[in-house]
Design a protein around this motif. Structure first.
Motif, mmCIF file in Angstrom:
data_model
loop_
_atom_site.group_PDB
_atom_site.id
_atom_site.type_symbol
_atom_site.label_atom_id
_atom_site.label_comp_id
_atom_site.label_asym_id
_atom_site.label_seq_id
_atom_site.Cartn_x
_atom_site.Cartn_y
_atom_site.Cartn_z
ATOM 1 N N SER A 104 0.812 -1.212 0.000
ATOM 2 C CA SER A 104 0.000 0.000 0.000
ATOM 3 C C SER A 104 0.847 1.263 0.000
ATOM 4 O O SER A 104 0.521 2.249 -0.658
ATOM 5 N N SER A 105 1.975 1.239 0.761
ATOM 6 C CA SER A 105 2.825 2.430 0.831
ATOM 7 C C SER A 105 3.996 2.376 -0.130
ATOM 8 O O SER A 105 4.638 3.386 -0.401
ATOM 9 N N GLY A 106 4.317 1.159 -0.629
ATOM 10 C CA GLY A 106 5.461 1.018 -1.514
ATOM 11 C C GLY A 106 6.776 0.987 -0.776
ATOM 12 O O GLY A 106 7.846 1.001 -1.394
ATOM 13 N N GLY A 107 6.750 0.930 0.564
ATOM 14 C CA GLY A 107 7.969 0.889 1.355
ATOM 15 C C GLY A 107 8.038 -0.394 2.163
ATOM 16 O O GLY A 107 7.528 -1.434 1.753
ATOM 17 N N GLY A 108 8.713 -0.316 3.323
ATOM 18 C CA GLY A 108 8.851 -1.478 4.185
ATOM 19 C C GLY A 108 8.427 -1.147 5.599
ATOM 20 O O GLY A 108 8.594 -0.015 6.065
ATOM 21 N N VAL A 109 7.907 -2.147 6.301
ATOM 22 C CA VAL A 109 7.415 -1.964 7.663
ATOM 23 C C VAL A 109 8.246 -2.824 8.605
ATOM 24 O O VAL A 109 8.421 -4.025 8.368
ATOM 25 N N PHE A 110 8.792 -2.240 9.694
ATOM 26 C CA PHE A 110 9.533 -2.983 10.698
ATOM 27 C C PHE A 110 8.552 -3.846 11.499
ATOM 28 O O PHE A 110 7.644 -3.323 12.147
ATOM 29 N N VAL A 111 8.750 -5.160 11.449
ATOM 30 C CA VAL A 111 7.889 -6.064 12.206
ATOM 31 C C VAL A 111 8.628 -6.670 13.391
ATOM 32 O O VAL A 111 7.988 -7.233 14.290
ATOM 33 N N ALA A 112 9.959 -6.593 13.381
ATOM 34 C CA ALA A 112 10.750 -7.085 14.522
ATOM 35 C C ALA A 112 12.125 -6.433 14.477
ATOM 36 O O ALA A 112 12.687 -6.212 13.396
ATOM 37 N N GLN A 113 12.680 -6.104 15.667
ATOM 38 C CA GLN A 113 14.025 -5.516 15.719
ATOM 39 C C GLN A 113 14.619 -5.738 17.106
ATOM 40 O O GLN A 113 13.899 -5.836 18.092
ATOM 41 N N ARG A 114 15.948 -5.837 17.121
ATOM 42 C CA ARG A 114 16.672 -6.006 18.384
ATOM 43 C C ARG A 114 17.921 -5.129 18.335
ATOM 44 O O ARG A 114 18.599 -5.043 17.314
ATOM 45 N N GLY A 115 18.213 -4.469 19.446
ATOM 46 C CA GLY A 115 19.463 -3.759 19.603
ATOM 47 C C GLY A 115 19.476 -2.323 19.115
ATOM 48 O O GLY A 115 20.424 -1.591 19.418
ATOM 49 N N TYR A 116 18.507 -1.879 18.368
ATOM 50 C CA TYR A 116 18.533 -0.516 17.833
ATOM 51 C C TYR A 116 18.109 0.469 18.915
ATOM 52 O O TYR A 116 17.231 0.175 19.744
#
Length: 748
Positions: A104-116
């Motif tokens: 829908s947005s043409g980008g990427g969505v963060f669904v999981a992250q560690r350490g940032y």
């Protein structure tokens, strides 16, 4: 110390006293160095192999565990978390993330992250990562793996932590479609070797299958839930025909289906080209909700294109009304509500989050919009029908005519109060009952009360049921109960919107007073006619005698004019009386006709010759279009009077320099008859007069003071005389194009 052509070290031998090394000592040391190099190299290779093997075993074990975990769950969030955890565990990276592509947005969505750092990762948890930004965006856009040993040398790198030196981003690809990207970042340069790249690729391959399965499962579950909600919404919409309830149910269902902050349904008024708020659900938008609908805007575009519009970020869409942006609307769906190409309104979903809605939401709310269109149209039609029903009921109840309507099965579906009064039959006794059933009710006597015999009314109903054309009838009959009276009965076939016969309606009108008045009028007319004819004949004879015996009548011009005017007036009155007598005889069927073969051309020529002076006085031309020698079987004198009346009438209504045309041709579809016509070039006769002018004493419109006024009996005589010859007469006319009177005659 050489091993595989590479220097791996040196062997040095020292003496405390001076010593000269011999060649044999040098050879011995070189041999020993070579053996030492081989031993050291073998030890190193063994250690590396052991480490690589241990690492490979760890990776395989990890992949095996990951595979089991992925098989055991279809939760996309859990899968994403485990991918990030294993990536950090195996690689010793300090930061890792999983980003999934968002169509829908043409980008990427963060669904999981560690350490940032939270201050860096926080914003991207609520808005898409653009594909034009960073190494991550590049991999997401191109689907090409990126192993950057030194991020300072890559111009695309976006700084998240100043300690980071290397980054590995591996695309997750399924069926040549990039689903997302696994990213690992390390504080060490050159942290990710080829084996780590290979492991991460295998992890990405397993993740692709797991994520796709989770997506399919989630999509199916969501689809089932959506269909269930749509079904429930459909049941709710069809459960009511009240427009207000229907509108409220539509916005409630849309709110539940999309999870929008606000749902607004605006109804469109085509006559005034304005939108009215029909219903709303959720957070109320400040101000008038219809202020955002401009002559040129997103709503108008959706209606003009007849398709829904999805807006992921209202700030980036210049055509979105600034008022909506100012009250916090960041994404929206606009769905036109259309039925049979007619715009009924627009269903809008608003959210304060960017890219809140997906294509699936658009499909869902579009399906609801289609159901809403049918529900709104049905509710509006029901509302209109209810209003028409109430008006019709009021009209029928206040009508003086009795009305009885049958459906195609012969069942009475409608009877009004006037029918009760006129026939003395209670409505409850007939409504909802079959005609054939009522005919067997001796106390009802329905056929007689309607002026039929039982067989005749059944035959008419049977003809209707078979789809045969039922002529509109108009008959007068006499009732004896509940009171003696005359009733005019009209039978009319009732048709639906498609023109198909849907029933039969009988209209009853009490014409007792009209019959009595008509009888009194006929009696008065007959009395005047019979009492006038003899005195008028005596006066006319007296005038002729006076004119003969009075000497001054031959020499005195004034006296001569007086005699001419008196005689002409007397003849006009006698002609009027004779016309009334002839019309009376024709109506009573007592007019005797002397029919014989007659040359039509000769008959017409004689009529035109007799009226030529009058036409010349008016400056009007005659044209005769009778090419063939037609021989008609008519009463020559009577049909001559018909032609004279029609031509004289045409002269009266034709302007100077106009033309009167007499024509004759075979009558299409009628063997043995010809069609005669008398055409003028006058102003034409309006449609509302084209039947009335054949009635007694009727006068056409548009007669000025310079026109000769007739008696209003000429066309009545023409109609009755043509019908006495078995023909018919009618008028065709167009405004400003003149009029043509046609009549048919039998051929000899």
């Amino acid at each position: 110390m050489l091993a595989q052509n590479s220097v791996i070290g040196t062997l040095a031998v020292y003496y405390t006293a001076p010593h000269f090394f011999t060649l044999s000592e040098k050879d011995l040391l070189q041999t020993y160095a070579n053996q030492a190099a081989a031993a050291v190299n073998n030890a190193r290779l063994y250690e590396r192999t052991d480490q690589a093997l241990a690492r490979r075993v760890e990776e395989l074990s990890a992949l095996e565990v990951i595979g089991r975990e992925f098989v055991g769950t279809l939760d996309e969030g859990r899968i994403a978390d485990r991918i990030v955890e294993w990536a950090m565990h195996v690689s010793d990276a300090q930061m890792a993330s999983l980003v999934l592509a968002d169509e829908s947005s043409g980008g990427g969505v963060f669904v999981a992250q560690r350490g940032y750092p939270l201050e860096w990762a926080g914003p991207y948890l609520h808005q898409p990562w653009p594909v034009t930004e960073g190494i991550l965006g590049r991999v997401l856009r191109t689907g090409v793996l990126a192993n950057v040993p030194d991020v300072s040398l890559d111009p695309d790198y976006v700084l998240a932590d100043p300690k980071v030196h290397s980054q590995l981003s591996v695309p997750i690809i399924h069926n040549q479609r990039v689903l997302g990207v696994i990213t690992m970042e390390s504080h060490r340069p050159y942290a990710f070797d080829s084996s780590m790249v290979a492991f991460t690729q295998q992890l990405a391959n397993q993740a692709a299958v797991a994520l796709e399965n989770a997506r399919l499962f989630d999509e199916r579950a969501r689809r089932i839930n959506d269909l269930s909600q749509l079904h429930q919404a459909s049941l709710a919409l069809t459960g009511s025909l009240d427009l207000r309830q229907v509108l409220d149910r539509i916005v409630t269902a849309a709110h539940q289906l999309t999870g929008a902050d606000t749902i607004a349904l605006h109804l469109y008024d085509a006559d005034s080209d304005i939108f009215l708020l029909g219903a709303a659900s959720g957070v109320e938008l400040p101000g008038n909700s219809t202020d955002g609908i401009r002559p040129q805007g997103m709503t108008r575009r959706a209606l003009q294109q007849h398709r829904p519009i999805l807006i992921g970020d209202t700030v980036k869409e210049p055509d979105v009304n600034k008022r909506l942006v100012s009250v916090g609307v960041r994404s929206m769906i606009l769905v036109p509500v259309i039925s049979h190409d007619q715009v009924l309104g627009v269903l809008n979903a608003y959210s304060q989050r960017t890219f809140k809605f997906t294509d699936a939401d658009v499909q869902l709310i579009s399906a609801l919009g289609n159901q809403a269109a049918a529900a709104i149209e049905n509710a509006q039609l029901f509302q209109d029908v209810a209003q028409v029903r109430d008006r019709l009921g009021a009209i029928l109840n206040s009508s003086r005519e009795g009305i009885l309507m049958f459906d195609m099965a012969g069942r009475v579906v409608l009877a009004n109060p006037a029918m009760e009064t006129l026939l003395g039959i209670q409505r409850d006794a007939v409504e909802g009952r079959l005609l054939i059933e009522m005919l067997d009710s001796p106390g009802l006597d329905i056929a007689t009360q309607l002026g039929y015999s039982p067989s005749a009314i059944l035959a008419a109903l049977d003809q209707l049921q078979q789809g045969q054309h039922l002529e509109e009838t108009r008959d007068v009959y006499q009732l004896t109960r509940p009171a003696p009276r005359f009733v005019e009965r009209s039978g009319i076939a009732v048709r639906d919107m498609s023109g198909k016969i849907a029933g039969w309606m009988i209209v009853l009108r009490d014409v007792t007073e009209e019959r009595e008045l008509q009888q009194m009028r006929n009696d008065l007319t007959n009395m005047i006619i019979h009492d006038l004819r003899s005195p008028l004949s005596a006066i006319y004879s007296g005038l002729l005698l006076l004119r003969e015996i009075h000497p001054a009548a031959r020499t005195d011009p004034t006296l001569q004019d007086t005699f001419v005017i008196a005689e002409r007036s007397c003849l006009k009155l006698i002609d009027l009386v004779n016309s009334l007598l002839d019309i009376g005889k024709l109506e009573a069927g007592r007019m005797e006709l002397t029919q014989q073969p007659t040359d039509l051309h000769k008959l017409v020529t004689g009529v035109l010759d007799g009226l030529a002076p009058l036409a010349q006085e008016q400056g009007i031309r005659f044209e005769c279009r009778i090419g063939e020698p037609w021989s008609v079987f008519v009463d020559e004198e009577k049909i001559g009077r018909v032609l004279t009346n029609l031509v004289d009438n045409a002269i009266k209504f034709t302007p100077p320099d106009g033309q009167v045309t007499i024509m004759a041709e075979p009558m299409p579809g009628e063997v043995g008859r010809i069609r005669c016509g008398v055409r003028d070039t006058g102003a034409g006769i309006p449609a509302e007069y084209r039947e009335r002018i054949f009635e007694r004493f009727a006068q056409g419109p548009g007669k000025g003071s310079n026109r000769r006024r007739g008696t209003g009996l000429g066309l009545t005589f023409c109609r009755l005389m043509v019908e006495a010859h078995g023909g018919r007469i009618w008028l065709e006319s167009e405004s400003g194009q003149g009029s043509t009177f046609y009549f048919t005659l039998p051929l000899a």
